[in-house]
Design an enzyme around this catalytic site. Structure first.
Site, PDB file in Angstrom:
ATOM      1  N   HIS A  87     -53.849   3.707 -83.185  1.00  0.00           N
ATOM      2  CA  HIS A  87     -52.814   4.746 -83.148  1.00  0.00           C
ATOM      3  C   HIS A  87     -53.324   5.959 -83.909  1.00  0.00           C
ATOM      4  O   HIS A  87     -53.876   5.831 -84.995  1.00  0.00           O
ATOM      5  CB  HIS A  87     -51.514   4.243 -83.789  1.00  0.00           C
ATOM      6  CG  HIS A  87     -50.426   5.272 -83.739  1.00  0.00           C
ATOM      7  ND1 HIS A  87     -49.592   5.414 -82.656  1.00  0.00           N
ATOM      8  CD2 HIS A  87     -50.070   6.226 -84.615  1.00  0.00           C
ATOM      9  CE1 HIS A  87     -48.764   6.414 -82.874  1.00  0.00           C
ATOM     10  NE2 HIS A  87     -49.026   6.927 -84.053  1.00  0.00           N
ATOM     11  N   ASP A 166     -36.018   3.728 -84.071  1.00  0.00           N
ATOM     12  CA  ASP A 166     -36.999   4.791 -84.288  1.00  0.00           C
ATOM     13  C   ASP A 166     -36.835   5.907 -83.266  1.00  0.00           C
ATOM     14  O   ASP A 166     -36.943   7.081 -83.603  1.00  0.00           O
ATOM     15  CB  ASP A 166     -38.436   4.249 -84.239  1.00  0.00           C
ATOM     16  CG  ASP A 166     -39.431   5.399 -84.338  1.00  0.00           C
ATOM     17  OD1 ASP A 166     -39.409   6.088 -85.375  1.00  0.00           O
ATOM     18  OD2 ASP A 166     -40.162   5.662 -83.375  1.00  0.00           O
ATOM     19  N   ARG A 173     -35.009  13.556 -86.542  1.00  0.00           N
ATOM     20  CA  ARG A 173     -35.935  14.186 -87.499  1.00  0.00           C
ATOM     21  C   ARG A 173     -36.561  15.435 -86.897  1.00  0.00           C
ATOM     22  O   ARG A 173     -36.784  16.429 -87.573  1.00  0.00           O
ATOM     23  CB  ARG A 173     -37.034  13.188 -87.897  1.00  0.00           C
ATOM     24  CG  ARG A 173     -36.518  12.079 -88.804  1.00  0.00           C
ATOM     25  CD  ARG A 173     -37.527  10.958 -88.890  1.00  0.00           C
ATOM     26  NE  ARG A 173     -38.846  11.417 -89.266  1.00  0.00           N
ATOM     27  CZ  ARG A 173     -39.985  10.865 -88.870  1.00  0.00           C
ATOM     28  NH1 ARG A 173     -39.975   9.796 -88.089  1.00  0.00           N
ATOM     29  NH2 ARG A 173     -41.132  11.347 -89.266  1.00  0.00           N
ATOM     30  N   SER A 188     -41.899   4.799 -88.917  1.00  0.00           N
ATOM     31  CA  SER A 188     -41.757   5.117 -87.490  1.00  0.00           C
ATOM     32  C   SER A 188     -42.950   4.558 -86.704  1.00  0.00           C
ATOM     33  O   SER A 188     -42.788   3.843 -85.712  1.00  0.00           O
ATOM     34  CB  SER A 188     -41.668   6.638 -87.348  1.00  0.00           C
ATOM     35  OG  SER A 188     -41.862   7.038 -86.023  1.00  0.00           O
ATOM     36  N   LYS A 192     -43.083   0.552 -84.439  1.00  0.00           N
ATOM     37  CA  LYS A 192     -43.433   0.431 -83.014  1.00  0.00           C
ATOM     38  C   LYS A 192     -44.672  -0.433 -82.837  1.00  0.00           C
ATOM     39  O   LYS A 192     -44.741  -1.268 -81.937  1.00  0.00           O
ATOM     40  CB  LYS A 192     -43.674   1.827 -82.415  1.00  0.00           C
ATOM     41  CG  LYS A 192     -42.373   2.584 -82.190  1.00  0.00           C
ATOM     42  CD  LYS A 192     -42.611   3.998 -81.738  1.00  0.00           C
ATOM     43  CE  LYS A 192     -43.144   4.854 -82.845  1.00  0.00           C
ATOM     44  NZ  LYS A 192     -42.982   6.281 -82.731  1.00  0.00           N
TER      45      LYS A 192
HETATM   46  N1  URA Z   1     -45.627   9.620 -84.690  1.00  0.00           N
HETATM   47  C1  URA Z   1     -44.580   8.767 -84.710  1.00  0.00           C
HETATM   48  O1  URA Z   1     -44.472   7.874 -83.891  1.00  0.00           O
HETATM   49  N2  URA Z   1     -43.663   8.935 -85.681  1.00  0.00           N
HETATM   50  C2  URA Z   1     -43.729   9.905 -86.606  1.00  0.00           C
HETATM   51  O2  URA Z   1     -42.875   9.979 -87.453  1.00  0.00           O
HETATM   52  C3  URA Z   1     -44.829  10.794 -86.563  1.00  0.00           C
HETATM   53  C4  URA Z   1     -45.771  10.618 -85.594  1.00  0.00           C
END
Ligand code: URA
Length: 432
Positions: A87, A166, A173, A188, A192
């Protein structure tokens, strides 16, 4: 009538006054927000309190676990291969997932890459891949597993069932100025990734002008927090801290980033894109127990390309089809001879977005052929009149605002001037 366990205003006041929230309070807060009992304006106040006052590691872990519990989790234990994922916290010209997933899968591991769409100045992997005619981002669970088993690499849209808290929180946000908070970014991303069920995870945590967190110290803290969350959840996790002061590679957009990724898969491509792809691949393979393999060889001898083609075809795409071309282009040339000493990632990302490569609202379409192609990188010698970059769009009225974003984004100096790249591409590795 259900009696609620807590009063949300008490919890907001507690965080506002720098107190620590208990696991029970965090579990309740996330559950009550997901089911709509806690209102958006209350959660907005809470996220601002977290942004301003932070959270302890224990609170961040509880927040992550509560977000995972808000939805379904995936389980790859029935697969015959080990899973390893990556990621990135996002950047300008960051197309690394495209060559990386097939490269790693070409070594016999499974790469379940659930990706997102772009929002703001950072591009989205799915938007890029959708410029390939026929390619489909949404797969059923059965198709996803079948492709992981047969091809090894899947890049597809994350279903809304994974960590739905999220999804709701991130949208909130995004419109309340509370994205750039370490506890919120870490929970966040990791909610995931842990819900997705991978057994190993490499994080590409960016710092610099084109990153979420500009400051290297903050990015380091984010990386450490996320690695600890992964390890606590039993996922073998490591992070590379990488420089996002300068755009990655030469292409910023969608179709042009696919083109550049294919160059890397063919053994060529810009040296920074290849170097980061190889470093992340080594890391992903090593977490999956595969060491001492010739990663670069798989780019040079066509193995990674074969997996790329299989991956695109399995999702309905035609790897040989022509990519969309822009209706209009505008070339910006060097105003003087000298050395290109600066090329800031953020304004180039903003300009590509203004040309139509990204979206302002979730529901907006993107232009697949919009973006910027760079013809020079910091440190290159340029001569007056030489093309520095080309802007592409389907709507020429977009050029003016894109050019406005770029006014102070690059600078031509003279031999001997400091080249402002903000340091090396890969600064350090974090993890055990
Ligand atoms: N990517 C995400 O999935 N969440 C965040 O808060 C920032 C970047």
């Amino acid at each position: 009538m259900t009696i609620e366990a807590f009063d949300v205003v008490d919890l907001i006041r507690a965080k506002r006054d720098r107190n620590v929230l208990s696991m029970e309070q965090i579990n309740w807060l996330i559950d009550a927000y997901t089911r709509g009992y806690v209102a958006d304006e209350q959660m907005a106040a809470m996220t601002m309190a977290i942004f301003l006052n932070g959270m302890e590691r224990r609170e961040i872990r509880d927040l992550t676990l509560a977000m995972i519990a808000s939805g379904e989790t995936m389980d790859f234990s029935a697969l015959s291969k080990r899973t390893t994922d990556k990621h990135s916290t996002g950047g300008v010209g960051d197309k690394i997932t495209l060559p990386l997933a097939p490269l790693v899968a070409s070594f016999g591991v499974a790469v379940p890459q659930l990706s997102g769409r772009g929002l703001g100045h950072t591009g989205g992997t799915l938007d890029k891949l959708e410029s390939i005619p026929g390619w489909r981002a949404s797969l059923s669970n059965a198709e996803f597993f079948e492709q992981l088993e047969s091809v090894g690499a899947v890049i597809s849209a994350a279903g809304s069932g994974l960590a739905p808290a999220d999804g709701k929180l991130y949208a909130l946000r995004d419109i309340t100025g509370t994205v750039e908070a370490i506890p919120l970014i870490a929970s966040s991303i990791m909610s995931k990734k842990i819900a997705e069920g991978t057994s190993a995870l490499v994080l590409d945590v960016k710092f610099g002008s084109g990153a979420f967190l500009k400051d290297i110290e903050q990015s380091r803290e984010l990386a450490r927090t996320m690695v600890a969350l992964g390890e606590d959840a039993g996922v073998a996790t490591s992070a590379l801290l990488t420089n996002m002061n300068v755009p990655l590679g030469l292409a910023i957009g969608n179709a042009n980033e696919v083109r550049e990724s294919v160059e890397v898969l063919a053994g060529g491509g810009p040296s920074d894109v290849r170097a980061l792809t190889v470093a992340l691949a080594r890391e992903m393979l090593s977490l999956a127990g595969i060491v001492d393999v010739d990663v670069e060889g798989a780019l040079d001898d066509g193995r990674a390309m074969d997996t790329w083609r299989a991956m695109i075809i399995a999702q309905g795409g035609d790897p040989d089809a022509a990519l969309p071309a822009p209706r209009e282009t505008q070339v910006v040339t060097a105003g003087r001879s000298g050395v290109l000493v600066e090329q800031q990632a953020l304004p180039f990302g903003v300009a590509a977005w203004r040309l139509g490569a990204g979206r302002a609202r979730k529901q907006d379409p993107v232009q697949h052929a919009a973006g910027i192609d760079l013809h020079a990188k910091p440190g290159d010698i340029v001569t007056e009149g030489q093309p520095l970059f080309t802007l592409s769009t389907d709507e020429p009225e977009r050029f003016a605002r894109a050019l406005e974003a770029l006014e102070a984004a690059y600078r031509i100096g003279q031999a001997g001037d400091e080249i402002l790249t903000g340091g090396p591409l890969i600064v350090e590795r974090i993890g055990s």
